[in-house]
Write an enzyme that holds these catalytic residues in place. Structure first.
Site, PDB file in Angstrom:
ATOM      1  N   ASP A  72       0.823  -1.219   0.000  1.00  0.00           N
ATOM      2  CA  ASP A  72       0.000   0.000   0.000  1.00  0.00           C
ATOM      3  C   ASP A  72       0.859   1.273   0.000  1.00  0.00           C
ATOM      4  O   ASP A  72       0.330   2.376  -0.096  1.00  0.00           O
ATOM      5  CB  ASP A  72      -0.980   0.004   1.194  1.00  0.00           C
ATOM      6  CG  ASP A  72      -0.289  -0.107   2.542  1.00  0.00           C
ATOM      7  OD1 ASP A  72       0.559  -1.007   2.713  1.00  0.00           O
ATOM      8  OD2 ASP A  72      -0.600   0.704   3.434  1.00  0.00           O
ATOM      9  N   HIS A  73       2.183   1.117   0.081  1.00  0.00           N
ATOM     10  CA  HIS A  73       3.084   2.273   0.039  1.00  0.00           C
ATOM     11  C   HIS A  73       3.813   2.396  -1.303  1.00  0.00           C
ATOM     12  O   HIS A  73       4.241   3.478  -1.681  1.00  0.00           O
ATOM     13  CB  HIS A  73       4.107   2.207   1.182  1.00  0.00           C
ATOM     14  CG  HIS A  73       3.456   2.317   2.526  1.00  0.00           C
ATOM     15  ND1 HIS A  73       3.562   3.439   3.315  1.00  0.00           N
ATOM     16  CD2 HIS A  73       2.638   1.464   3.194  1.00  0.00           C
ATOM     17  CE1 HIS A  73       2.843   3.253   4.413  1.00  0.00           C
ATOM     18  NE2 HIS A  73       2.278   2.065   4.363  1.00  0.00           N
ATOM     19  N   HIS A  79       8.502  -1.750  12.361  1.00  0.00           N
ATOM     20  CA  HIS A  79       7.358  -2.146  11.523  1.00  0.00           C
ATOM     21  C   HIS A  79       7.869  -3.046  10.389  1.00  0.00           C
ATOM     22  O   HIS A  79       7.382  -4.148  10.180  1.00  0.00           O
ATOM     23  CB  HIS A  79       6.681  -0.889  10.985  1.00  0.00           C
ATOM     24  CG  HIS A  79       5.543  -1.147  10.063  1.00  0.00           C
ATOM     25  ND1 HIS A  79       4.343  -1.674  10.488  1.00  0.00           N
ATOM     26  CD2 HIS A  79       5.405  -0.928   8.728  1.00  0.00           C
ATOM     27  CE1 HIS A  79       3.523  -1.777   9.441  1.00  0.00           C
ATOM     28  NE2 HIS A  79       4.147  -1.335   8.369  1.00  0.00           N
ATOM     29  N   HIS A 127      -1.485   6.661   7.573  1.00  0.00           N
ATOM     30  CA  HIS A 127      -2.847   6.119   7.699  1.00  0.00           C
ATOM     31  C   HIS A 127      -3.730   6.947   8.634  1.00  0.00           C
ATOM     32  O   HIS A 127      -3.239   7.546   9.596  1.00  0.00           O
ATOM     33  CB  HIS A 127      -2.802   4.679   8.228  1.00  0.00           C
ATOM     34  CG  HIS A 127      -2.133   3.712   7.308  1.00  0.00           C
ATOM     35  ND1 HIS A 127      -2.793   3.096   6.266  1.00  0.00           N
ATOM     36  CD2 HIS A 127      -0.854   3.256   7.268  1.00  0.00           C
ATOM     37  CE1 HIS A 127      -1.958   2.290   5.629  1.00  0.00           C
ATOM     38  NE2 HIS A 127      -0.765   2.373   6.225  1.00  0.00           N
TER      39      HIS A 127
HETATM   40 ZN   LIG Z   1       3.375  -0.843   6.415  1.00  0.00          ZN
END
Ligand SMILES: [Zn+2]
Length: 243
Positions: free
Chosen positions: A62-63, A116, A173
């Protein structure tokens, strides 16, 4: 102000935002973590912006999803973490901790923040009092610990906490409302958290973005910046995973 920051709300299930930094003299822009190419293309067309660079914080789909299509259409450099080159082969400028580069006279400092993902980097711009921090620090929360250890993640958050308090926090987000509920669960008597949770609720009820935050506000209201040890971090990170 020579530089302007834009946001594209991806409106996907993960509630991504794509941040753009514009040099208002040339209308040249950087796109950070472009989820989808068409959203960036359409936005640039509509606002007459020229896409000149792409910056990536980490390898999650999603990045980086929009990058292959964007670089096929524009001959532009892609900056991203050297440690994640195997996941993101289209990086042209691999970056590591303490690296610096420039965009139209703006100095960008790279800070490595494993936790992360192992290669996660953030883009700190002193002249704009801003940090683009991907999925490491969220407003009132932090990213899930997928690859790193609690020790690493705790250390990474300390690096961000040490930035000037006025630094604006641009994360990827819109998770602030659920993060606020968790923060209240951890520190029910914290007045700053109570007040901010109420403000966040109002903003979201009106469909408004809750970002950027600031380091100062996070120090007051983010339980993950308020812990005092890696063990304590690990404990509340695990609690949040099942909240
Ligand atoms: Zn991520």
């Amino acid at each position: 102000m020579q530089f302007k920051i834009h946001v594209i709300d991806v409106k996907n299930q993960l509630q991504n935002y794509i941040w753009l930094i514009e040099d208002s003299q040339s209308h040249d822009v950087v796109a950070i973590d472009p989820t989808e190419a068409s959203l960036v293309e359409d936005y640039c067309l509509e606002h007459q912006l020229n896409l000149k660079q792409i910056w990536l914080t980490h390898w999650h789909k999603d990045h980086i999803g929009g990058v292959p299509e964007l670089i096929a259409d524009h001959n532009i450099p892609v900056y991203g973490p050297r440690a994640e080159l195997s996941h993101i082969p289209f990086i042209t400028y691999p970056l590591q901790h303490d690296d610096q580069f420039e965009f139209h006279g703006l100095n960008i400092d790279i800070i490595s923040v494993p936790g992360h993902t192992l290669g996660h980097v953030v883009y700190f711009i002193d002249a704009l009092d801003s940090v683009f921090c991907g999925d490491t620090l969220f407003a009132m929360g932090c990213g899930r610990m997928f690859e790193g250890t609690a020790e690493q993640f705790y250390h990474s958050l300390n690096r961000l906490a040490a930035l000037p308090p006025r630094t604006k926090v641009y994360c990827t987000h819109e998770y602030t409302l659920s993060n606020a509920q968790f923060a209240l669960h951890i520190e029910p008597a914290n007045r700053a958290i109570q007040q901010r949770a109420e403000e966040i609720k109002q903003l979201r009820e009106h469909g408004k973005i809750t970002l950027p935050s600031t380091i100062e506000l996070e120090l007051e209201t983010n339980p993950f910046l308020r812990v005092e040890s890696a063990e304590e971090f690990a404990r509340i990170r695990a609690l949040k995973d099942h909240f």
